[in-house]
Design a protein around this motif. Structure first.
Motif, mmCIF file in Angstrom:
data_model
loop_
_atom_site.group_PDB
_atom_site.id
_atom_site.type_symbol
_atom_site.label_atom_id
_atom_site.label_comp_id
_atom_site.label_asym_id
_atom_site.label_seq_id
_atom_site.Cartn_x
_atom_site.Cartn_y
_atom_site.Cartn_z
ATOM 1 N N TYR A 144 5.696 11.885 13.428
ATOM 2 C CA TYR A 144 5.733 10.576 12.775
ATOM 3 C C TYR A 144 5.685 9.430 13.784
ATOM 4 C CZ TYR A 144 6.769 13.227 8.600
ATOM 5 O OH TYR A 144 6.690 14.119 7.562
ATOM 6 N N ILE A 198 2.122 8.216 14.809
ATOM 7 C CA ILE A 198 1.236 7.560 13.837
ATOM 8 C C ILE A 198 0.848 6.172 14.357
ATOM 9 C CG2 ILE A 198 1.112 6.547 11.522
ATOM 10 C CD1 ILE A 198 2.928 8.819 10.559
ATOM 11 N N VAL A 199 -0.455 5.919 14.398
ATOM 12 C CA VAL A 199 -0.942 4.621 14.870
ATOM 13 C C VAL A 199 -0.768 3.596 13.752
ATOM 14 C CG1 VAL A 199 -2.932 3.328 15.722
ATOM 15 C CG2 VAL A 199 -2.607 5.727 16.397
ATOM 16 N N ARG A 200 -0.058 2.533 14.058
ATOM 17 C CA ARG A 200 0.231 1.502 13.061
ATOM 18 C C ARG A 200 -0.876 0.456 13.078
ATOM 19 N NH1 ARG A 200 3.557 0.999 9.551
ATOM 20 N NH2 ARG A 200 4.925 -0.672 10.248
ATOM 21 N N ASN A 201 -1.466 0.221 11.902
ATOM 22 C CA ASN A 201 -2.532 -0.769 11.765
ATOM 23 C C ASN A 201 -2.133 -1.790 10.707
ATOM 24 O OD1 ASN A 201 -4.533 0.375 13.589
ATOM 25 N ND2 ASN A 201 -4.669 2.058 12.125
ATOM 26 N N THR A 254 1.542 10.118 5.398
ATOM 27 C CA THR A 254 1.272 9.571 6.739
ATOM 28 C C THR A 254 0.177 8.508 6.709
ATOM 29 O OG1 THR A 254 -0.281 11.375 7.224
ATOM 30 C CG2 THR A 254 2.023 11.694 7.872
ATOM 31 N N GLU A 255 -0.726 8.591 5.735
ATOM 32 C CA GLU A 255 -1.759 7.561 5.609
ATOM 33 C C GLU A 255 -1.138 6.207 5.298
ATOM 34 O OE1 GLU A 255 -4.708 8.637 2.776
ATOM 35 O OE2 GLU A 255 -5.115 10.603 3.688
ATOM 36 N N TYR A 289 2.162 5.424 5.945
ATOM 37 C CA TYR A 289 3.035 5.026 7.051
ATOM 38 C C TYR A 289 2.258 4.225 8.106
ATOM 39 C CZ TYR A 289 6.658 8.300 5.387
ATOM 40 O OH TYR A 289 7.617 8.956 4.651
ATOM 41 N N SER A 290 0.948 4.378 8.137
ATOM 42 C CA SER A 290 0.150 3.692 9.160
ATOM 43 C C SER A 290 0.061 2.191 8.930
ATOM 44 C CB SER A 290 -1.255 4.295 9.228
ATOM 45 O OG SER A 290 -1.977 4.015 8.037
ATOM 46 N N PHE A 291 0.267 1.728 7.688
ATOM 47 C CA PHE A 291 0.099 0.288 7.443
ATOM 48 C C PHE A 291 1.254 -0.383 6.694
ATOM 49 C CE2 PHE A 291 -1.807 2.180 3.621
ATOM 50 C CZ PHE A 291 -1.277 1.395 2.608
ATOM 51 N N SER A 323 8.535 6.752 11.858
ATOM 52 C CA SER A 323 7.208 6.130 11.908
ATOM 53 C C SER A 323 7.280 4.666 12.330
ATOM 54 C CB SER A 323 6.532 6.217 10.536
ATOM 55 O OG SER A 323 6.442 7.557 10.097
#
Length: 472
Positions: free
Chosen positions: A278, A281-284, A360-361, A363-365, A388
């Motif tokens: 977690y 995960i790359v945050r965008n 997880t998709e 959590y990225s944004f 995350s």
């Protein structure tokens, strides 16, 4: 190598959620052991697998709780011709939901689980059962409606007899994930010396059921005490027969002891999540303010409160979106009520029900996560979100307070609000929207909290040692 049998009540592998994910993680992370899963579920239609079953699961057995009407009318008539005192004593003990200091509780009712006194319905239709039922009614419940009283006990006792008479998969360790029916079955198994009995309580089962009973409209007020006594009885029985009793945090361990768990059997093992998975995960950041909740759309998650709080806050945060991430098919009526509420509040463009999804998709944004449950244990969704880097607003239930604001060596990772208070939720949403620096600080602290206190490696190692010790 041991054979471990999980005992589940309406959970894995048929329900997606925290407890089921927890079971799946433990099985997947212990490939050196074989696992079996014993599922207590309402009916065959319920048995739709929602997980990819790990290769080390060698058996899944279902116990269906739908009508079990197999009985011999002639046998009932014949046996009712004369009184069976042993049968009467067993039935009386079964109907009396009291533990006290009696360490031989199941010895006194063992014969009704061996089938030698008949099938569940044959026992219910026996003269002995009827006479004991009448006696208890006259002693304790004579002011209530007898028909309701009769069906209350009939439903309870039929379930216990059904479960107690089932054939059980062979295993070295039987690991129940609750007290209730799963814990009761574990107690019967331990009493019959079929294997070691391990209990992990994610929440405090009788307390949760008591809240439901007191709030229910379908249970007659005169007989709510029967259900409450029954659920506490199941917990005390499980505690008595357990070899080891695990809670997720110290507060719940103290409640277990208060409710009858022998202190020397109790230990605390916190949940753990894969902080590397977690944390990587790359945050965008997306345009707008994106708030989410990982949940099942069911009443205990109080989704309606979340929607109402979001509505009030959205009047001050026009670019805010609410993502409700998780299954919607477990309570169709409640889901429809939530959809109607969203429509009535004019939020159809702002509230999105995703259904089952890869969390997880999201959590990225997501900028912020919410938990508005009425009752919880130690939510995996909070641990995953913090790992995350996403702060939380959560109701003050279960272990949420300790996780989010109780780690004084690190700092806070979110805001705690009272259960059912959509006004407090709206205020917290507005506060964090207007405090990006606080959100960033919560994000950093959350990752540190998971890394230090709730790592997957520590969680798995604790159970690995227990399985090795008990299965050796």
């Amino acid at each position: 190598m041991a054979v471990i049998c999980f005992i589940c009540e309406g959970a894995y592998p048929y329900i997606v959620g925290g407890v089921s994910s927890w079971i799946h993680e433990l099985i997947s992370s212990n490939p050196q052991h074989f696992f079996k899963v014993l599922c207590i579920i309402p009916n065959k239609e319920f048995a739709k697998v929602k997980y990819k079953i790990p290769k080390n699961v060698v058996e899944i057995k279902n116990i269906y709780m739908d009508p079990y009407l197999n009985f011999s009318y002639l046998k009932v008539l014949r046996e009712n011709m004369q009184k069976n005192e042993e049968k009467e004593k067993s039935i009386e003990e079964l109907l009396l939901f009291q533990m006290n200091k009696d360490k031989e509780k199941l010895n006194k009712v063992e014969d009704v689980f061996s089938k030698k006194m008949g099938t569940p319905l044959e026992i219910i239709l026996s003269k002995e059962y009827w006479e004991i039922l009448l006696k208890y009614y006259n002693q304790h419940y004579s002011k209530g409606n007898f028909s309701t009283y009769y069906w209350t006990y009939r439903n309870i006792i039929l379930n216990l007899l059904k479960i107690g008479q089932e054939s059980i998969p062979k295993a070295h360790i039987y690991h129940s994930v609750a007290t209730g029916y799963a814990g009761f079955l574990g107690a019967v198994i331990a009493h019959q010396k079929k294997g070691k009995f391990l209990l992990t309580e994610h929440g405090i089962y009788p307390r949760e059921r008591e809240e439901e009973v007191l709030a229910s409209s379908w249970i007659d007020a005169d007989f709510k005490s029967i259900w409450i006594d029954y659920f506490y009885y199941l917990s005390k029985l499980a505690y008595q027969y357990c070899d080891k009793i695990i809670s997720l945090f110290e507060y719940n361990r103290n409640i277990q002891i208060e409710y009858g768990a022998p202190e020397e059997k109790t230990i605390v093992i916190p949940n753990g999540v894969d902080e590397k998975k977690y944390g990587s995960i790359v945050r965008n950041k997306r345009k707008g303010f994106h708030v989410g909740s990982i949940l099942r759309v069911v009443p205990i998650k109080d989704v309606k409160m979340m929607i109402k709080g979001f509505k009030i806050a959205s009047d001050q945060i026009p670019d805010m979106t609410l993502w409700l991430i998780g299954p919607t098919d477990e309570d169709d009526d409640y889901y429809e009520e939530c959809l109607k509420l969203v429509e009535n509040l004019g939020l159809k463009e702002k509230v999105i029900f995703t259904g089952r999804a890869d969390v997880t998709e999201y959590y990225s944004f997501l900028d912020l996560l919410l938990l508005t449950s009425i009752s919880e244990g130690q939510p995996l969704s909070i641990l995953e979100g913090l790992a995350s880097g996403i702060p939380f607003i959560a109701t003050d239930v279960g272990n949420c307070r300790e996780i989010l604001i109780g780690k004084i060596d690190i700092g806070e990772a979110g805001i705690i609000i009272p259960p059912t208070s959509y006004v407090d939720l709206s205020k917290a949403l507005v506060e964090l929207y207007n405090s990006p620096e606080k959100l960033e600080k919560f994000s950093v602290n959350g990752k540190k909290i998971v890394n230090k206190y709730y790592s997957k490696a520590a969680f798995i190692e604790h159970y690995r040692k227990i399985y090795d010790e008990m299965g050796g």
